[in-house]
Design an enzyme around this catalytic site. Structure first.
Site, PDB file in Angstrom:
ATOM      1  N   SER A  14     128.223  71.284  53.044  1.00  0.00           N
ATOM      2  CA  SER A  14     128.991  72.299  53.172  1.00  0.00           C
ATOM      3  C   SER A  14     129.840  73.487  53.736  1.00  0.00           C
ATOM      4  O   SER A  14     128.679  74.010  54.022  1.00  0.00           O
ATOM      5  CB  SER A  14     129.277  72.871  51.354  1.00  0.00           C
ATOM      6  OG  SER A  14     130.045  73.874  51.393  1.00  0.00           O
ATOM      7  N   ARG A  15     131.077  73.507  54.139  1.00  0.00           N
ATOM      8  CA  ARG A  15     131.315  74.491  55.386  1.00  0.00           C
ATOM      9  C   ARG A  15     132.120  75.358  54.325  1.00  0.00           C
ATOM     10  O   ARG A  15     133.108  76.740  55.294  1.00  0.00           O
ATOM     11  CB  ARG A  15     132.007  73.658  56.464  1.00  0.00           C
ATOM     12  CG  ARG A  15     131.426  72.659  57.351  1.00  0.00           C
ATOM     13  CD  ARG A  15     132.227  71.666  58.017  1.00  0.00           C
ATOM     14  NE  ARG A  15     131.587  71.118  59.269  1.00  0.00           N
ATOM     15  CZ  ARG A  15     130.997  69.823  58.991  1.00  0.00           C
ATOM     16  NH1 ARG A  15     131.361  69.795  57.536  1.00  0.00           N
ATOM     17  NH2 ARG A  15     130.302  68.958  59.844  1.00  0.00           N
ATOM     18  N   LYS A  65     134.066  68.220  39.791  1.00  0.00           N
ATOM     19  CA  LYS A  65     135.138  68.204  40.475  1.00  0.00           C
ATOM     20  C   LYS A  65     135.333  67.932  38.725  1.00  0.00           C
ATOM     21  O   LYS A  65     136.130  68.927  37.914  1.00  0.00           O
ATOM     22  CB  LYS A  65     135.843  67.637  41.046  1.00  0.00           C
ATOM     23  CG  LYS A  65     135.515  68.894  42.191  1.00  0.00           C
ATOM     24  CD  LYS A  65     136.669  67.925  43.247  1.00  0.00           C
ATOM     25  CE  LYS A  65     136.161  68.466  44.852  1.00  0.00           C
ATOM     26  NZ  LYS A  65     136.847  67.911  46.652  1.00  0.00           N
ATOM     27  N   ASN A  86     138.317  72.402  41.947  1.00  0.00           N
ATOM     28  CA  ASN A  86     137.911  73.043  42.646  1.00  0.00           C
ATOM     29  C   ASN A  86     137.479  74.630  42.564  1.00  0.00           C
ATOM     30  O   ASN A  86     136.703  74.433  43.760  1.00  0.00           O
ATOM     31  CB  ASN A  86     137.817  72.351  43.591  1.00  0.00           C
ATOM     32  CG  ASN A  86     139.133  73.114  44.654  1.00  0.00           C
ATOM     33  OD1 ASN A  86     140.224  74.016  43.678  1.00  0.00           O
ATOM     34  ND2 ASN A  86     139.453  72.351  45.968  1.00  0.00           N
ATOM     35  N   ASP A 101     143.225  71.968  46.067  1.00  0.00           N
ATOM     36  CA  ASP A 101     143.609  70.775  47.240  1.00  0.00           C
ATOM     37  C   ASP A 101     144.767  70.879  47.705  1.00  0.00           C
ATOM     38  O   ASP A 101     145.232  70.416  48.110  1.00  0.00           O
ATOM     39  CB  ASP A 101     142.305  69.957  46.805  1.00  0.00           C
ATOM     40  CG  ASP A 101     141.360  70.327  47.118  1.00  0.00           C
ATOM     41  OD1 ASP A 101     140.853  70.622  47.863  1.00  0.00           O
ATOM     42  OD2 ASP A 101     140.265  69.084  46.950  1.00  0.00           O
ATOM     43  N   ARG A 153     143.068  50.292  48.025  1.00  0.00           N
ATOM     44  CA  ARG A 153     142.808  48.718  47.913  1.00  0.00           C
ATOM     45  C   ARG A 153     142.603  48.137  47.388  1.00  0.00           C
ATOM     46  O   ARG A 153     142.995  47.196  46.417  1.00  0.00           O
ATOM     47  CB  ARG A 153     141.470  48.976  48.698  1.00  0.00           C
ATOM     48  CG  ARG A 153     139.986  47.573  49.001  1.00  0.00           C
ATOM     49  CD  ARG A 153     139.210  48.369  49.056  1.00  0.00           C
ATOM     50  NE  ARG A 153     138.038  49.200  48.494  1.00  0.00           N
ATOM     51  CZ  ARG A 153     137.285  49.526  49.069  1.00  0.00           C
ATOM     52  NH1 ARG A 153     136.345  49.046  49.909  1.00  0.00           N
ATOM     53  NH2 ARG A 153     136.625  50.547  48.556  1.00  0.00           N
TER      54      ARG A 153
HETATM   55  P1  NAP Z   1     136.849  59.025  46.452  1.00  0.00           P
HETATM   56  O1  NAP Z   1     137.460  59.384  45.175  1.00  0.00           O
HETATM   57  O2  NAP Z   1     135.849  58.788  46.601  1.00  0.00           O
HETATM   58  O3  NAP Z   1     138.582  58.018  47.044  1.00  0.00           O
HETATM   59  C1  NAP Z   1     138.184  57.304  47.861  1.00  0.00           C
HETATM   60  C2  NAP Z   1     139.222  56.518  48.142  1.00  0.00           C
HETATM   61  O4  NAP Z   1     139.036  55.349  49.126  1.00  0.00           O
HETATM   62  C3  NAP Z   1     139.679  56.122  47.276  1.00  0.00           C
HETATM   63  O5  NAP Z   1     140.898  55.361  47.181  1.00  0.00           O
HETATM   64  C4  NAP Z   1     138.884  54.079  48.067  1.00  0.00           C
HETATM   65  O6  NAP Z   1     139.741  52.236  47.294  1.00  0.00           O
HETATM   66  C5  NAP Z   1     139.369  54.136  49.343  1.00  0.00           C
HETATM   67  N1  NAP Z   1     138.673  53.759  49.953  1.00  0.00           N
HETATM   68  C6  NAP Z   1     137.359  53.452  50.324  1.00  0.00           C
HETATM   69  N2  NAP Z   1     136.643  52.610  51.289  1.00  0.00           N
HETATM   70  C7  NAP Z   1     138.099  52.282  51.608  1.00  0.00           C
HETATM   71  C8  NAP Z   1     138.032  50.692  52.002  1.00  0.00           C
HETATM   72  N3  NAP Z   1     137.080  49.982  52.612  1.00  0.00           N
HETATM   73  N4  NAP Z   1     139.557  49.526  52.474  1.00  0.00           N
HETATM   74  C9  NAP Z   1     140.352  50.723  51.484  1.00  0.00           C
HETATM   75  N5  NAP Z   1     139.726  51.857  51.244  1.00  0.00           N
HETATM   76  C10 NAP Z   1     138.132  52.361  51.153  1.00  0.00           C
HETATM   77  O7  NAP Z   1     137.252  60.323  47.441  1.00  0.00           O
HETATM   78  P2  NAP Z   1     138.324  61.364  48.053  1.00  0.00           P
HETATM   79  O8  NAP Z   1     137.394  62.676  46.914  1.00  0.00           O
HETATM   80  O9  NAP Z   1     139.554  61.028  46.843  1.00  0.00           O
HETATM   81  O10 NAP Z   1     138.343  61.759  49.470  1.00  0.00           O
HETATM   82  C11 NAP Z   1     138.540  60.406  50.193  1.00  0.00           C
HETATM   83  C12 NAP Z   1     138.813  60.812  51.783  1.00  0.00           C
HETATM   84  O11 NAP Z   1     139.431  62.758  51.547  1.00  0.00           O
HETATM   85  C13 NAP Z   1     137.211  61.831  52.158  1.00  0.00           C
HETATM   86  O12 NAP Z   1     136.619  61.415  52.914  1.00  0.00           O
HETATM   87  C14 NAP Z   1     137.015  63.583  52.474  1.00  0.00           C
HETATM   88  O13 NAP Z   1     135.767  63.684  53.234  1.00  0.00           O
HETATM   89  C15 NAP Z   1     138.522  63.374  52.189  1.00  0.00           C
HETATM   90  N6  NAP Z   1     139.147  64.722  51.906  1.00  0.00           N
HETATM   91  C16 NAP Z   1     140.046  66.118  52.552  1.00  0.00           C
HETATM   92  C17 NAP Z   1     139.836  66.997  52.042  1.00  0.00           C
HETATM   93  C18 NAP Z   1     140.255  68.062  53.081  1.00  0.00           C
HETATM   94  O14 NAP Z   1     140.200  69.491  52.554  1.00  0.00           O
HETATM   95  N7  NAP Z   1     140.055  68.189  54.228  1.00  0.00           N
HETATM   96  C19 NAP Z   1     139.433  67.090  50.684  1.00  0.00           C
HETATM   97  C20 NAP Z   1     139.026  66.817  49.834  1.00  0.00           C
HETATM   98  C21 NAP Z   1     138.608  64.707  50.594  1.00  0.00           C
HETATM   99  P3  NAP Z   1     138.689  51.712  45.947  1.00  0.00           P
HETATM  100  O15 NAP Z   1     139.998  53.142  45.421  1.00  0.00           O
HETATM  101  O16 NAP Z   1     139.328  50.701  46.548  1.00  0.00           O
HETATM  102  O17 NAP Z   1     137.336  52.375  46.331  1.00  0.00           O
END
Ligand code: NAP
Length: 282
Positions: A14-15, A65, A86, A101, A153
């Site tokens: 965690s950052r 969360k 969060n 977020d 997807r």
């Molecule tokens: P999550 O709940 O696990 O959701 C992952 C998403 O990615 C789902 O919609 C999933 O689709 C899709 N996905 C994964 N592999 C895929 C593939 N090969 N092809 C197409 N779709 C794919 O994760 P999350 O918490 O929402 O986080 C998602 C991303 O946002 C992460 O990279 C995380 O680090 C980033 N994030 C950034 C911040 C920030 O502050 N910048 C905050 C939160 C999250 P399916 O439903 O089909 O599996």
């Protein structure tokens, strides 16, 4: 001394401690912000006990969360909509939960595109339907857009998201099949990637951006690497881009204010500090 935490499992990457540690120093506050690793089976006990351990509150990250959402006594309207919490704090003797977020994404979008960016956007296309997508859609929903399209997807997850967030929405929420992206992209003036595609170690997200409206903006909430393949492709087309690091920094602001009483600023120096950490670990 005021104490806050970030709780997750695992937590060592965690950052958040870097961000809050920077602000504590910057504002000369007698406080601490520490990482706490708590396994899912122990999370309920942790919530019951953190106050007696002297903590004012803290952040909650993966995988807690949703459990935090179910366990807190009061939630903000934002957290209610997203279905995940969060940020925790005590107020009037009860534990409150928020989802910052939502604020983080919107604050960085506003800072990057400038106030009034909505005037150029009828349709926003959100890719993904996970936890982060819910926060992004909840934020966009409060703005004067005509339509938000959610493509994932697994279509059923996009349908669940739209069903959960549609009640009371003044913006039309619709789903789009992942396979139909080529057809909907030309109608989107804002495209947001919330999938994990493009993250270091994951395949890139490859979209045909050649038919995106010229005034469109492309945002990616993935921030490792900072310039994802999607953002490089968008910049190469001359489109405006919004990176994911700003969301991470801005989502930390409301928690810091609650626990330490100061509204901290997201400065270029803070951004450089976190960026250096990201680069150092690649
Ligand atoms: P999550 O709940 O696990 O959701 C992952 C998403 O990615 C789902 O919609 C999933 O689709 C899709 N996905 C994964 N592999 C895929 C593939 N090969 N092809 C197409 N779709 C794919 O994760 P999350 O918490 O929402 O986080 C998602 C991303 O946002 C992460 O990279 C995380 O680090 C980033 N994030 C950034 C911040 C920030 O502050 N910048 C905050 C939160 C999250 P399916 O439903 O089909 O599996």
């Amino acid at each position: 001394m005021t104490k806050a935490f970030v709780v997750g499992h695992p937590i060592k990457h965690s950052r958040s401690p870097l961000i809050h540690g920077y602000w504590l120093k910057q504002y000369g506050i007698d406080g601490s912000y520490e990482r706490i690793d708590v396994a899912p089976v122990k999370f309920g006990d942790f919530l019951k006990d953190f106050r007696s351990q002297g903590f004012a509150g803290g952040n909650v990250t993966i995988p807690h969360k949703e459990m935090a959402f179910l366990s807190v006594e009061r939630r903000t309207e934002r957290a209610e909509r997203v279905g995940a919490v969060n940020t925790l704090w005590f107020e009037d003797g009860v534990i409150w939960g928020d989802n910052t977020d939502v604020i983080g994404f919107m604050a960085h979008l506003d800072a990057s595109l400038g106030k009034g960016w909505e005037q150029d956007v009828d349709t926003a296309l959100v890719l993904g339907a996970g936890g982060a997508a819910r926060a992004v859609v909840a934020g966009l929903q409060d703005r004067p857009l005509k339509r938000i399209l959610v493509a994932n997807r697994t279509l059923s997850k996009a349908e669940d998201l739209v069903r959960d967030l549609r009640p009371g929405s003044s913006v039309a929420l619709e789903t789009s099949a992942w396979e139909a992206l080529g057809r909907v992209i030309p109608h989107a003036q804002l495209i947001v990637n919330t999938t994990s595609l493009g993250m270091a170690g994951q395949p890139p997200l490859t979209l045909d951006l050649s038919r995106v409206p010229r005034n469109a903006a492309v945002a990616d909430i993935v921030y490792v690497p900072l310039e994802t393949p999607l953002l490089s492709a968008a910049a190469a087309q001359g489109l405006r881009t919004v990176d994911g690091l700003g969301m991470l920094l801005h989502q930390a602001v409301p928690g810091f204010k609650r626990w330490f009483g100061v509204t901290p600023e997201v400065t270029p120096e803070l951004r450089a500090l976190i960026l250096a950490d990201i680069e150092g670990h690649r």
